[in-house]
Motif scaffolding. Structure first.
Motif, PDB file in Angstrom:
ATOM      1  N   ALA A 134       4.725  -6.336   8.212  1.00  0.00           N
ATOM      2  CA  ALA A 134       4.576  -7.223   7.045  1.00  0.00           C
ATOM      3  C   ALA A 134       4.012  -6.452   5.859  1.00  0.00           C
ATOM      4  O   ALA A 134       4.492  -6.609   4.721  1.00  0.00           O
ATOM      5  CB  ALA A 134       3.688  -8.412   7.390  1.00  0.00           C
ATOM      6  N   LEU A 135       3.030  -5.615   6.103  1.00  0.00           N
ATOM      7  CA  LEU A 135       2.442  -4.832   5.008  1.00  0.00           C
ATOM      8  C   LEU A 135       3.439  -3.834   4.425  1.00  0.00           C
ATOM      9  O   LEU A 135       3.485  -3.637   3.208  1.00  0.00           O
ATOM     10  CB  LEU A 135       1.182  -4.122   5.492  1.00  0.00           C
ATOM     11  N   VAL A 136       4.237  -3.214   5.275  1.00  0.00           N
ATOM     12  CA  VAL A 136       5.267  -2.290   4.780  1.00  0.00           C
ATOM     13  C   VAL A 136       6.265  -3.033   3.899  1.00  0.00           C
ATOM     14  O   VAL A 136       6.640  -2.551   2.818  1.00  0.00           O
ATOM     15  CB  VAL A 136       5.984  -1.581   5.956  1.00  0.00           C
ATOM     16  N   VAL A 137       6.675  -4.217   4.312  1.00  0.00           N
ATOM     17  CA  VAL A 137       7.636  -4.986   3.510  1.00  0.00           C
ATOM     18  C   VAL A 137       6.988  -5.440   2.198  1.00  0.00           C
ATOM     19  O   VAL A 137       7.650  -5.475   1.160  1.00  0.00           O
ATOM     20  CB  VAL A 137       8.211  -6.174   4.319  1.00  0.00           C
ATOM     21  N   VAL A 138       5.695  -5.768   2.226  1.00  0.00           N
ATOM     22  CA  VAL A 138       5.000  -6.126   0.985  1.00  0.00           C
ATOM     23  C   VAL A 138       4.998  -4.929   0.025  1.00  0.00           C
ATOM     24  O   VAL A 138       5.234  -5.089  -1.179  1.00  0.00           O
ATOM     25  CB  VAL A 138       3.556  -6.612   1.284  1.00  0.00           C
ATOM     26  N   VAL A 139       4.750  -3.729   0.545  1.00  0.00           N
ATOM     27  CA  VAL A 139       4.792  -2.525  -0.298  1.00  0.00           C
ATOM     28  C   VAL A 139       6.204  -2.321  -0.842  1.00  0.00           C
ATOM     29  O   VAL A 139       6.385  -2.020  -2.033  1.00  0.00           O
ATOM     30  CB  VAL A 139       4.312  -1.283   0.497  1.00  0.00           C
ATOM     31  N   ARG A 141       8.381  -4.591  -1.382  1.00  0.00           N
ATOM     32  CA  ARG A 141       8.589  -5.625  -2.399  1.00  0.00           C
ATOM     33  C   ARG A 141       8.002  -5.163  -3.731  1.00  0.00           C
ATOM     34  O   ARG A 141       8.588  -5.367  -4.795  1.00  0.00           O
ATOM     35  CB  ARG A 141       7.952  -6.944  -1.964  1.00  0.00           C
ATOM     36  N   GLY A 142       6.830  -4.541  -3.677  1.00  0.00           N
ATOM     37  CA  GLY A 142       6.218  -4.007  -4.896  1.00  0.00           C
ATOM     38  C   GLY A 142       7.081  -2.925  -5.529  1.00  0.00           C
ATOM     39  O   GLY A 142       7.226  -2.875  -6.758  1.00  0.00           O
ATOM     40  N   LEU A 143       7.662  -2.074  -4.704  1.00  0.00           N
ATOM     41  CA  LEU A 143       8.557  -1.042  -5.231  1.00  0.00           C
ATOM     42  C   LEU A 143       9.806  -1.665  -5.853  1.00  0.00           C
ATOM     43  O   LEU A 143      10.287  -1.201  -6.896  1.00  0.00           O
ATOM     44  CB  LEU A 143       8.942  -0.062  -4.123  1.00  0.00           C
ATOM     45  N   LEU A 144      10.322  -2.712  -5.212  1.00  0.00           N
ATOM     46  CA  LEU A 144      11.478  -3.420  -5.770  1.00  0.00           C
ATOM     47  C   LEU A 144      11.114  -4.044  -7.110  1.00  0.00           C
ATOM     48  O   LEU A 144      11.907  -4.004  -8.057  1.00  0.00           O
ATOM     49  CB  LEU A 144      11.974  -4.492  -4.788  1.00  0.00           C
ATOM     50  N   ARG A 145       9.916  -4.600  -7.206  1.00  0.00           N
ATOM     51  CA  ARG A 145       9.452  -5.197  -8.468  1.00  0.00           C
ATOM     52  C   ARG A 145       9.397  -4.124  -9.558  1.00  0.00           C
ATOM     53  O   ARG A 145       9.860  -4.344 -10.677  1.00  0.00           O
ATOM     54  CB  ARG A 145       8.082  -5.838  -8.255  1.00  0.00           C
ATOM     55  N   GLN A 146       8.838  -2.956  -9.240  1.00  0.00           N
ATOM     56  CA  GLN A 146       8.756  -1.880 -10.232  1.00  0.00           C
ATOM     57  C   GLN A 146      10.145  -1.393 -10.641  1.00  0.00           C
ATOM     58  O   GLN A 146      10.406  -1.174 -11.828  1.00  0.00           O
ATOM     59  CB  GLN A 146       7.950  -0.707  -9.672  1.00  0.00           C
ATOM     60  N   ALA A 147      11.029  -1.222  -9.675  1.00  0.00           N
ATOM     61  CA  ALA A 147      12.384  -0.762  -9.987  1.00  0.00           C
ATOM     62  C   ALA A 147      13.124  -1.790 -10.832  1.00  0.00           C
ATOM     63  O   ALA A 147      13.862  -1.419 -11.758  1.00  0.00           O
ATOM     64  CB  ALA A 147      13.153  -0.481  -8.688  1.00  0.00           C
ATOM     65  N   THR A 148      12.929  -3.054 -10.533  1.00  0.00           N
ATOM     66  CA  THR A 148      13.573  -4.116 -11.313  1.00  0.00           C
ATOM     67  C   THR A 148      13.067  -4.094 -12.753  1.00  0.00           C
ATOM     68  O   THR A 148      13.849  -4.207 -13.702  1.00  0.00           O
ATOM     69  CB  THR A 148      13.303  -5.489 -10.668  1.00  0.00           C
ATOM     70  N   GLN A 149      11.756  -3.930 -12.907  1.00  0.00           N
ATOM     71  CA  GLN A 149      11.176  -3.880 -14.246  1.00  0.00           C
ATOM     72  C   GLN A 149      11.672  -2.660 -15.010  1.00  0.00           C
ATOM     73  O   GLN A 149      12.032  -2.763 -16.185  1.00  0.00           O
ATOM     74  CB  GLN A 149       9.642  -3.868 -14.166  1.00  0.00           C
ATOM     75  N   LEU A 150      11.738  -1.517 -14.339  1.00  0.00           N
ATOM     76  CA  LEU A 150      12.239  -0.310 -14.999  1.00  0.00           C
ATOM     77  C   LEU A 150      13.695  -0.476 -15.415  1.00  0.00           C
ATOM     78  O   LEU A 150      14.095  -0.033 -16.501  1.00  0.00           O
ATOM     79  CB  LEU A 150      12.084   0.898 -14.081  1.00  0.00           C
ATOM     80  N   ARG A 151      14.486  -1.104 -14.584  1.00  0.00           N
ATOM     81  CA  ARG A 151      15.888  -1.313 -14.915  1.00  0.00           C
ATOM     82  C   ARG A 151      16.039  -2.243 -16.109  1.00  0.00           C
ATOM     83  O   ARG A 151      16.869  -2.028 -16.986  1.00  0.00           O
ATOM     84  CB  ARG A 151      16.651  -1.856 -13.709  1.00  0.00           C
TER      85      ARG A 151
END
Length: 158
Positions: A134-139, A141-151
């Motif tokens: 669960a913690l790995v998937v939360v991390v 998710r955070g990376l996906l959030r950053q990549a989405t924002q950068l895009r």
């Protein structure tokens, strides 16, 4: 190459999903029934055992469906959409529910004085694995959030 990987992964998801359904329908009830016959003092655990194991397997099936949806978004080059977050959140929720089911199973076994130290240890290790996953998937998710924002930022610049 990317589409080949996505198709191959989806094929594996179908095979794994089918295997889980087989285990839920055939193996778990048959195994619980034979255990209840072999150890009549624990026959009362047959139905709770079936329900808990099937619910745990259902959590895995939910994760497979979510991964399928994320693969579809990736194939359409929409993985950085906000829709991806809903699927990732469902994955996290499924893992948390699986952890709660492990705890419930340990409580049921302890209340019935069934299982020994190895069972408790296996349950504890499973719970730690669920928490770690669960913690790995939360991390992730955070990376996906950053990549989405950068895009999004990049698309505004271009």
């Amino acid at each position: 190459m990317r589409n080949v990987v996505i198709v191959a992964t989806k094929a594996l998801i179908v095979a794994l999903f089918a295997a889980i359904v087989f285990v839920q329908v055939a193996y778990v009830p048959a195994n619980a029934r034979s255990f209840a016959q072999a150890a009549p003092e624990f026959a009362a655990l047959e139905l709770p055992g079936i329900l808990l194991v099937d619910a745990l397997l259902l959590c895995g099936q939910v994760v497979l469906v979510c991964v399928w949806a994320l693969l579809s978004l990736a194939a359409e080059d929409r993985i950085f959409d906000n829709a991806a977050f809903r699927w990732v959140d469902i994955i996290i929720g499924s893992i948390v529910v699986a952890g709660l089911l492990i705890v419930a199973g340990l409580v049921v076994l302890d209340a019935a004085s069934a299982g020994g130290p190895f069972t408790a240890l296996a349950g504890l290790i499973s719970l730690i694995c669920a928490a770690g996953l669960a913690l790995v998937v939360v991390v992730m998710r955070g990376l996906l959030r950053q990549a989405t924002q950068l895009r999004q930022d990049l698309s505004e610049v271009v």
